[in-house]
Design an enzyme around this catalytic site. Structure first.
Site, PDB file in Angstrom:
ATOM      1  N   LYS A   1       7.143 -38.550  24.045  1.00  0.00           N
ATOM      2  CA  LYS A   1       8.055 -37.979  25.025  1.00  0.00           C
ATOM      3  C   LYS A   1       7.391 -37.997  26.393  1.00  0.00           C
ATOM      4  CE  LYS A   1      10.034 -34.135  23.981  1.00  0.00           C
ATOM      5  NZ  LYS A   1      11.231 -34.668  24.661  1.00  0.00           N
ATOM      6  N   GLY A   2       8.186 -37.851  27.416  1.00  0.00           N
ATOM      7  CA  GLY A   2       7.630 -37.764  28.763  1.00  0.00           C
ATOM      8  C   GLY A   2       8.126 -38.830  29.712  1.00  0.00           C
TER       9      GLY A   2
ATOM     10  N   GLU B   1       8.251 -29.299  28.074  1.00  0.00           N
ATOM     11  CA  GLU B   1       8.883 -29.585  26.792  1.00  0.00           C
ATOM     12  C   GLU B   1       7.964 -29.175  25.642  1.00  0.00           C
ATOM     13  OE1 GLU B   1      11.607 -33.412  28.242  1.00  0.00           O
ATOM     14  OE2 GLU B   1       9.665 -33.743  27.277  1.00  0.00           O
TER      15      GLU B   1
ATOM     16  N   SER C   1      18.856 -37.889  29.148  1.00  0.00           N
ATOM     17  CA  SER C   1      20.257 -38.299  29.079  1.00  0.00           C
ATOM     18  C   SER C   1      20.945 -37.838  27.800  1.00  0.00           C
ATOM     19  CB  SER C   1      20.355 -39.822  29.216  1.00  0.00           C
ATOM     20  OG  SER C   1      19.583 -40.477  28.211  1.00  0.00           O
TER      21      SER C   1
ATOM     22  N   ASP D   1      15.858 -31.349  21.914  1.00  0.00           N
ATOM     23  CA  ASP D   1      15.358 -32.281  22.919  1.00  0.00           C
ATOM     24  C   ASP D   1      15.454 -33.706  22.397  1.00  0.00           C
ATOM     25  OD1 ASP D   1      14.299 -33.175  25.303  1.00  0.00           O
ATOM     26  OD2 ASP D   1      12.330 -32.234  25.030  1.00  0.00           O
TER      27      ASP D   1
ATOM     28  N   ASP E   1      11.445 -40.516  23.478  1.00  0.00           N
ATOM     29  CA  ASP E   1      11.366 -41.927  23.865  1.00  0.00           C
ATOM     30  C   ASP E   1      11.066 -42.812  22.662  1.00  0.00           C
ATOM     31  OD1 ASP E   1      11.716 -41.551  26.775  1.00  0.00           O
ATOM     32  OD2 ASP E   1       9.851 -40.430  26.591  1.00  0.00           O
TER      33      ASP E   1
END
Length: 212
Positions: A93-94, A102, A29, A80, A83
């Site tokens: 991340k993921g 990524e 997002s 990028d 999280d």
């Protein structure tokens, strides 16, 4: 506040885009705001390398050429989200299941700019479940190995990555040494990629429009 910080971070990352560049683009997002802002520069860049089908669709919608990493060679910049982000710019991340691509694009880039809102900042990684991409036949095998290490593996049922694999989300870990854990998990048979970006952390982290 979170949505506004995401927009500010996405727009602030534009300052790192150089004329004539090929830009590595992540997923999520916050990155969506970056792609929207990148559209204003599309005539000044060669194109983008995308980490997911989702981002590819958005880039093409804006008329930004999407290029193959095998053809581009090294990238100057990768942008990028994350999280989670710790004080050392190490990341989890993921959450969007694009961690393998990524990680590949991040590894190819000279500079990795991570864009987040303040809710993603943590002192210790692990509050957000750690995603691990696995070959489908290895799901139970990898899950048992995670349980042996004190984690609680949960199969993200119904999720198939762009690579055709599955995701295990690991709950219950407080990750004191992300580099060591990333290296250890990478050695498990059946693991494709681990959502720890610690061996190759972000170079710059933008929280909203401020450098962390």
């Amino acid at each position: 506040m979170s949505s506004n910080e995401k927009r500010l971070a996405g727009e602030a990352a534009i300052r790192y885009v150089e004329d004539g560049a090929i830009v590595g683009v992540g997923t999520g997002s916050t990155v969506a705001y970056f792609i929207d802002a990148l559209a204003d520069l599309k005539d000044r860049i060669q194109g983008a390398v995308s980490s997911s089908e989702q981002s590819t669709a958005q880039l093409k919608k804006h008329g930004i050429p999407v290029l193959d990493l095998n053809a581009t060679g090294p990238l100057a910049l990768y942008v990028d989200g994350a999280d989670e982000c710790d004080p050392h710019r190490q990341l989890i991340k993921g959450g969007g299941a694009a961690l393998t691509r990524e990680k590949i694009v991040a590894a190819a880039a000279a500079k990795f700019v991570c864009i987040i809102d303040s809710s993603k900042r943590v002192d210790l990684l692990g509050r957000f479940p750690l995603p691990i991409e696995v070959i489908p036949m290895a799901r139970s095998l990898v899950g048992r190995e995670i349980a042996r290490r004190g984690g609680h593996p949960v199969w993200r049922d119904g999720t198939v990555t762009d690579n055709g694999n599955w995701i295990i989300d690991v709950h219950g870990w407080q990750i004191a040494d992300p580099v060591a854990l990333e290296s250890e998990l990478n050695q498990l048979a059946g693991v494709v990629s681990v959502g720890l970006f610690a061996r190759r952390p972000a170079d710059v982290v933008l929280v909203g429009d401020q450098v962390m």
